[in-house]
Design an enzyme around this catalytic site. Structure first.
Site, PDB file in Angstrom:
ATOM      1  N   LYS A  30     -11.067   0.951  -1.590  1.00  0.00           N
ATOM      2  CA  LYS A  30     -10.241   2.157  -1.516  1.00  0.00           C
ATOM      3  C   LYS A  30      -9.044   1.968  -0.593  1.00  0.00           C
ATOM      4  O   LYS A  30      -7.959   2.454  -0.856  1.00  0.00           O
ATOM      5  CB  LYS A  30     -11.115   3.317  -1.029  1.00  0.00           C
ATOM      6  CG  LYS A  30     -10.419   4.662  -1.001  1.00  0.00           C
ATOM      7  CD  LYS A  30     -10.135   5.149  -2.398  1.00  0.00           C
ATOM      8  CE  LYS A  30      -9.392   6.455  -2.411  1.00  0.00           C
ATOM      9  NZ  LYS A  30      -8.773   6.693  -3.733  1.00  0.00           N
ATOM     10  N   ARG A  48     -15.154   1.882   0.624  1.00  0.00           N
ATOM     11  CA  ARG A  48     -14.177   0.989   1.252  1.00  0.00           C
ATOM     12  C   ARG A  48     -14.427  -0.478   0.919  1.00  0.00           C
ATOM     13  O   ARG A  48     -13.545  -1.319   1.081  1.00  0.00           O
ATOM     14  CB  ARG A  48     -14.215   1.155   2.773  1.00  0.00           C
ATOM     15  CG  ARG A  48     -13.848   2.535   3.243  1.00  0.00           C
ATOM     16  CD  ARG A  48     -13.980   2.613   4.734  1.00  0.00           C
ATOM     17  NE  ARG A  48     -13.006   1.763   5.396  1.00  0.00           N
ATOM     18  CZ  ARG A  48     -11.802   2.147   5.765  1.00  0.00           C
ATOM     19  NH1 ARG A  48     -11.405   3.375   5.554  1.00  0.00           N
ATOM     20  NH2 ARG A  48     -10.989   1.308   6.368  1.00  0.00           N
ATOM     21  N   GLU A  57      -7.998  -0.467 -13.980  1.00  0.00           N
ATOM     22  CA  GLU A  57      -8.793  -0.646 -12.763  1.00  0.00           C
ATOM     23  C   GLU A  57     -10.240  -0.168 -12.914  1.00  0.00           C
ATOM     24  O   GLU A  57     -11.121  -0.711 -12.259  1.00  0.00           O
ATOM     25  CB  GLU A  57      -8.124  -0.019 -11.540  1.00  0.00           C
ATOM     26  CG  GLU A  57      -8.109   1.481 -11.494  1.00  0.00           C
ATOM     27  CD  GLU A  57      -7.425   2.022 -10.243  1.00  0.00           C
ATOM     28  OE1 GLU A  57      -7.508   1.404  -9.183  1.00  0.00           O
ATOM     29  OE2 GLU A  57      -6.818   3.097 -10.344  1.00  0.00           O
ATOM     30  N   LYS A  90      -4.803   3.287 -14.248  1.00  0.00           N
ATOM     31  CA  LYS A  90      -6.129   3.948 -14.242  1.00  0.00           C
ATOM     32  C   LYS A  90      -7.058   3.248 -15.224  1.00  0.00           C
ATOM     33  O   LYS A  90      -8.216   3.011 -14.930  1.00  0.00           O
ATOM     34  CB  LYS A  90      -6.028   5.427 -14.642  1.00  0.00           C
ATOM     35  CG  LYS A  90      -5.493   6.408 -13.646  1.00  0.00           C
ATOM     36  CD  LYS A  90      -6.316   6.633 -12.419  1.00  0.00           C
ATOM     37  CE  LYS A  90      -6.051   5.621 -11.350  1.00  0.00           C
ATOM     38  NZ  LYS A  90      -5.008   5.833 -10.418  1.00  0.00           N
ATOM     39  N   CYS A 107     -13.113  -3.091   4.600  1.00  0.00           N
ATOM     40  CA  CYS A 107     -14.523  -3.017   4.951  1.00  0.00           C
ATOM     41  C   CYS A 107     -14.781  -1.678   5.633  1.00  0.00           C
ATOM     42  O   CYS A 107     -13.855  -1.011   6.079  1.00  0.00           O
ATOM     43  CB  CYS A 107     -14.898  -4.141   5.902  1.00  0.00           C
ATOM     44  SG  CYS A 107     -14.406  -5.752   5.289  1.00  0.00           S
ATOM     45  N   ASN A 123     -13.554  -5.383  10.691  1.00  0.00           N
ATOM     46  CA  ASN A 123     -12.731  -5.052   9.534  1.00  0.00           C
ATOM     47  C   ASN A 123     -11.338  -5.576   9.820  1.00  0.00           C
ATOM     48  O   ASN A 123     -10.812  -5.347  10.903  1.00  0.00           O
ATOM     49  CB  ASN A 123     -12.712  -3.528   9.339  1.00  0.00           C
ATOM     50  CG  ASN A 123     -11.752  -3.098   8.244  1.00  0.00           C
ATOM     51  OD1 ASN A 123     -11.341  -3.903   7.416  1.00  0.00           O
ATOM     52  ND2 ASN A 123     -11.396  -1.823   8.242  1.00  0.00           N
ATOM     53  N   GLY A 124     -10.735  -6.301   8.883  1.00  0.00           N
ATOM     54  CA  GLY A 124      -9.402  -6.862   9.097  1.00  0.00           C
ATOM     55  C   GLY A 124      -9.411  -8.347   8.811  1.00  0.00           C
ATOM     56  O   GLY A 124     -10.330  -8.866   8.176  1.00  0.00           O
ATOM     57  N   GLU A 138       1.035   4.799 -14.347  1.00  0.00           N
ATOM     58  CA  GLU A 138      -0.179   5.294 -13.690  1.00  0.00           C
ATOM     59  C   GLU A 138      -1.342   5.344 -14.695  1.00  0.00           C
ATOM     60  O   GLU A 138      -2.474   4.993 -14.365  1.00  0.00           O
ATOM     61  CB  GLU A 138       0.118   6.672 -13.072  1.00  0.00           C
ATOM     62  CG  GLU A 138      -1.044   7.379 -12.409  1.00  0.00           C
ATOM     63  CD  GLU A 138      -1.712   6.604 -11.282  1.00  0.00           C
ATOM     64  OE1 GLU A 138      -1.204   5.560 -10.854  1.00  0.00           O
ATOM     65  OE2 GLU A 138      -2.791   7.042 -10.855  1.00  0.00           O
ATOM     66  N   HIS A 173      12.077  -4.636 -26.435  1.00  0.00           N
ATOM     67  CA  HIS A 173      12.573  -5.866 -25.811  1.00  0.00           C
ATOM     68  C   HIS A 173      11.443  -6.852 -25.530  1.00  0.00           C
ATOM     69  O   HIS A 173      11.581  -7.717 -24.671  1.00  0.00           O
ATOM     70  CB  HIS A 173      13.337  -5.534 -24.525  1.00  0.00           C
ATOM     71  CG  HIS A 173      14.538  -4.674 -24.782  1.00  0.00           C
ATOM     72  ND1 HIS A 173      15.674  -5.142 -25.382  1.00  0.00           N
ATOM     73  CD2 HIS A 173      14.753  -3.349 -24.567  1.00  0.00           C
ATOM     74  CE1 HIS A 173      16.553  -4.158 -25.511  1.00  0.00           C
ATOM     75  NE2 HIS A 173      16.008  -3.047 -25.024  1.00  0.00           N
ATOM     76  N   TRP A 191     -15.808  -6.055   2.058  1.00  0.00           N
ATOM     77  CA  TRP A 191     -14.950  -6.392   0.922  1.00  0.00           C
ATOM     78  C   TRP A 191     -14.428  -7.785   1.254  1.00  0.00           C
ATOM     79  O   TRP A 191     -13.615  -7.962   2.160  1.00  0.00           O
ATOM     80  CB  TRP A 191     -13.807  -5.393   0.803  1.00  0.00           C
ATOM     81  CG  TRP A 191     -12.951  -5.593  -0.405  1.00  0.00           C
ATOM     82  CD1 TRP A 191     -13.165  -5.108  -1.665  1.00  0.00           C
ATOM     83  CD2 TRP A 191     -11.718  -6.334  -0.473  1.00  0.00           C
ATOM     84  NE1 TRP A 191     -12.152  -5.504  -2.505  1.00  0.00           N
ATOM     85  CE2 TRP A 191     -11.250  -6.254  -1.809  1.00  0.00           C
ATOM     86  CE3 TRP A 191     -10.965  -7.051   0.450  1.00  0.00           C
ATOM     87  CZ2 TRP A 191     -10.077  -6.865  -2.234  1.00  0.00           C
ATOM     88  CZ3 TRP A 191      -9.792  -7.665   0.023  1.00  0.00           C
ATOM     89  CH2 TRP A 191      -9.356  -7.564  -1.306  1.00  0.00           C
TER      90      TRP A 191
END
Ligand code: M6R
Length: 615
Positions: free
Chosen positions: A610, A27, A495, A492, A2, A100-101, A488, A511, A74
């Site tokens: 983020k 955030r 997401e 990208k 947040c 926040n938390g 990566e 495999h 968030w």
């Protein structure tokens, strides 16, 4: 996760807080709210959705007031609704609080408060805080700041909290534990608070970063800012000068922050190695870890802990350090490492990689390693972040603020630092000859210009993106240090465009994942010149034999792969160790264009934030 903003001073607080919330929206962006003290009243406005929803709603009212707190959420506990949005307010409408938390013991606290007659409106863990403070304040007959300090003794979890009360119209109280909070000291006797410095920088460069279990009391009538620990001992604020510039927080003409940050990479990579190497004199040095070089060379092993993109950078680091400095490296997901009773002791060096420096799992992994006696080092982008402060030493990546939720320039800066680290250790240990070191340094210095050349392929990459924008699945393959690039690339894509994508070591494809390949499956392959080139070409043939579509990243001038691939994207030739710095760029651009074409919110993808400050 947040974002928190607050203002206390002579200005009208609402525009300051609102602007700050927009800067912090990266955030968390599922709901937002503000509370202001205005002419003896506590005004609260909250809305689900983006900060712009809140702005449209609140602008219907005539809002004034010189103290304000704001929050962008968030969701962790409860859906993103108007009611669950912060601030939360005490039952008598006196105290408002943002957080926040996560309050881990919120359930038992909530039950206890309900037994005492408190009625909860939201499903959040945060609401217990405001009722607890109110409860203590009334029972102990103390002002809300003292009640907040006492309340923290009952709370288990992580928090950055800011609270105001209409009974104290010139005071604001804040506290932190494991969630960042910074106080800006304004030039007009005013103060700003925020989760990071981005909402503060346009008003002041003088800041104080709160430490864990510190409480900031700002009283406009009584000396301004005072700091205490939760044991009520006063502490001296350590005032620091911000180096952040405002332009770094703006889009600068680009349509999205992500695109701007992709294009910043020639500069961010240069900033990362600037002053840390000298090709003519043949040396490389990371001043931040100089004292720990011997320890690293003699270590039982180096353990890299990180999450997400930073974990991918760690994998590249493993290749670099093992190859160049011949030191044993292991790369761990921080979230797994912290919970599996790892065998670790004082002979180990644990290195955390984190853009934000605030990722809860990475922080916890470091704390665990420290408690077992290991040396702990950090590679962070955000100056003054929690990881950079708890580590014994470390190196900043100097990539500048990364606002887009999808990490781009932070990744290439992390890989650059890891290359410098590998070369520093190799030089010290004598596992690299002076002439090889010279060649590598010259090559590293040429990378920013080579990145610029890759960026010139943007139009070509956009055309490829248009062909594959509607697929449902994609596979990314690479070998050696291109395997983390494949991971990566897949991250990208998924997401920001919500296309399912998997990264695999190219040889592993047979495999299992090969069963997925048909004419609808695009397979992105890093097939640059190097030791595994022939092997990767064989893997490409295996995909083609099953009618898969191949989009290959190849070295400039490659003819062989061009003949079999459906599309090729060329990157300049470089030393094999440094290929990830170039091969990543086209994959970033591909994901970006696909996401734009699918009309996804590139900078703020759904469900993401983020800075992941919850585990
Ligand atoms: O701030 P950190 O580097 O510790 O963050 C770790 C991950 O949350 C982050 O890399 C995440 O995977 C990014 N969204 C990827 O683009």
């Amino acid at each position: 996760m947040c974002g928190i903003v607050a203002y206390i001073g002579k200005k009208n607080a609402f525009p300051v807080v609102l602007k700050g919330l927009k800067r912090l929206e990266y955030r968390g962006y599922d709901s937002a709210g503000v509370a202001l003290l205005s002419k003896g009243n506590l005004l609260v406005y909250k809305k689900a959705g983006k900060v712009s929803n809140l702005e449209d709603y609140a602008n219907q009212f005539d809002i004034s007031g010189h103290i304000g707190i704001g929050h962008t959420r968030w969701a962790t506990h409860g859906l993103p609704t108007d009611i669950n949005a912060h601030p939360h307010v005490s039952m008598d409408g006196t105290i408002a609080l943002i957080h926040n938390g996560i309050i881990e013991n919120y359930d038992s606290l909530r039950k206890e408060l309900i037994n005492q007659g408190y009625v909860f409106k939201s499903e959040t863990d945060t609401e217990v805080l405001v009722h607890l403070i109110d409860n203590i304040s009334k029972k102990e007959k103390v002002w809300f700041g003292e009640a907040l300090r006492i309340a923290l003794h009952y709370v288990i979890g992580a928090y950055a909290i800011v609270a105001i009360s209409k009974d104290y119209p010139n005071r604001l109280v804040a506290a932190r534990k494991s969630s960042p909070l910074v106080v800006g000291i304004g030039t007009e006797g005013d103060f700003y608070l925020a989760s990071d410095a981005s909402p503060i920088v346009e008003y002041t460069k003088q800041v104080v970063y709160l430490n864990d279990e510190e409480i900031a009391v700002i009283d406009l009538e009584n000396d301004g800012l005072k700091l205490y620990n939760i044991g009520d001992q006063q502490k001296t604020p350590y005032i620091q000068q911000l180096e952040l510039e405002l332009e770094a927080l703006e889009k600068g003409g680009y349509e999205h922050f992500m695109l701007k940050e992709i294009y910043e990479q020639p500069r961010s990579i240069l900033d990362c190695f600037r002053g840390r190497l000298n090709t003519n004199e043949g040396w490389v040095s990371l001043r931040g870890i100089r004292e720990y070089e011997d320890k690293m060379i003699q270590a039982n092993r180096l353990v890299i802990v990180a999450c997400g993109t930073s974990w991918h950078a760690g994998l590249v680091g493993e290749y670099l350090i093992e190859d160049l400095a011949r030191i044993n490296v292991e790369v761990e997901y921080a979230s797994e490492f912290r919970y599996r009773n790892p065998i670790i002791d004082e002979r180990d060096v644990v290195i955390a990689i984190s853009q934000s420096g605030e990722t809860a799992d990475t922080l916890a992994a470091l704390e665990l390693a420290k408690s077992k006696g290991a040396t702990i080092l950090g590679i962070c982008n955000v100056v003054g972040s929690s990881i950079s402060r708890i580590t014994d030493a470390g190196s900043y990546t100097h990539a500048g603020p990364e606002i887009g939720v999808a990490s781009t320039k932070a990744f290439t800066a992390q890989v650059t630092i890891l290359a410098l680290m590998a070369l520093t250790l190799a030089q010290k240990k004598g596992t690299i000859t002076q002439s090889a070191l010279h060649t590598m340094l010259a090559e590293l210095e040429s990378i920013p210009n080579k990145v610029k050349r890759v960026l010139e392929s943007n139009g070509h990459i956009e055309r490829i993106a248009a062909q594959y924008k509607d697929v449902s699945n994609a596979l990314y393959l690479g070998r050696g240090n291109s395997f983390p690039v494949a991971l990566e690339g897949a991250l990208k894509l998924k997401e920001i465009s919500y296309i399912h994508a998997e990264g695999y070591p190219a040889a592993e494809m047979k495999h299992g994942p090969i069963a997925l390949i048909d004419e609808n499956m695009p397979v992105f392959v890093i097939a640059t010149q190097g030791n595994s080139y022939e092997k990767v070409v064989s893997n490409i043939q295996e995909v083609k034999a099953r009618k898969g579509k191949i989009i290959a990243i190849v070295t400039e001038g490659d003819i062989h792969v061009r003949e079999i691939a459906d599309e090729v994207i060329e990157i300049p030739e470089t030393n094999e160790c440094l290929v990830p710095l170039l091969a990543t760029i086209p994959l970033q651009l591909l994901s970006y264009h696909i996401a734009v074409m699918r009309q996804c919110n590139v900078d703020q993808p759904r469900n993401l934030a983020k800075s992941v400050t919850v585990e």
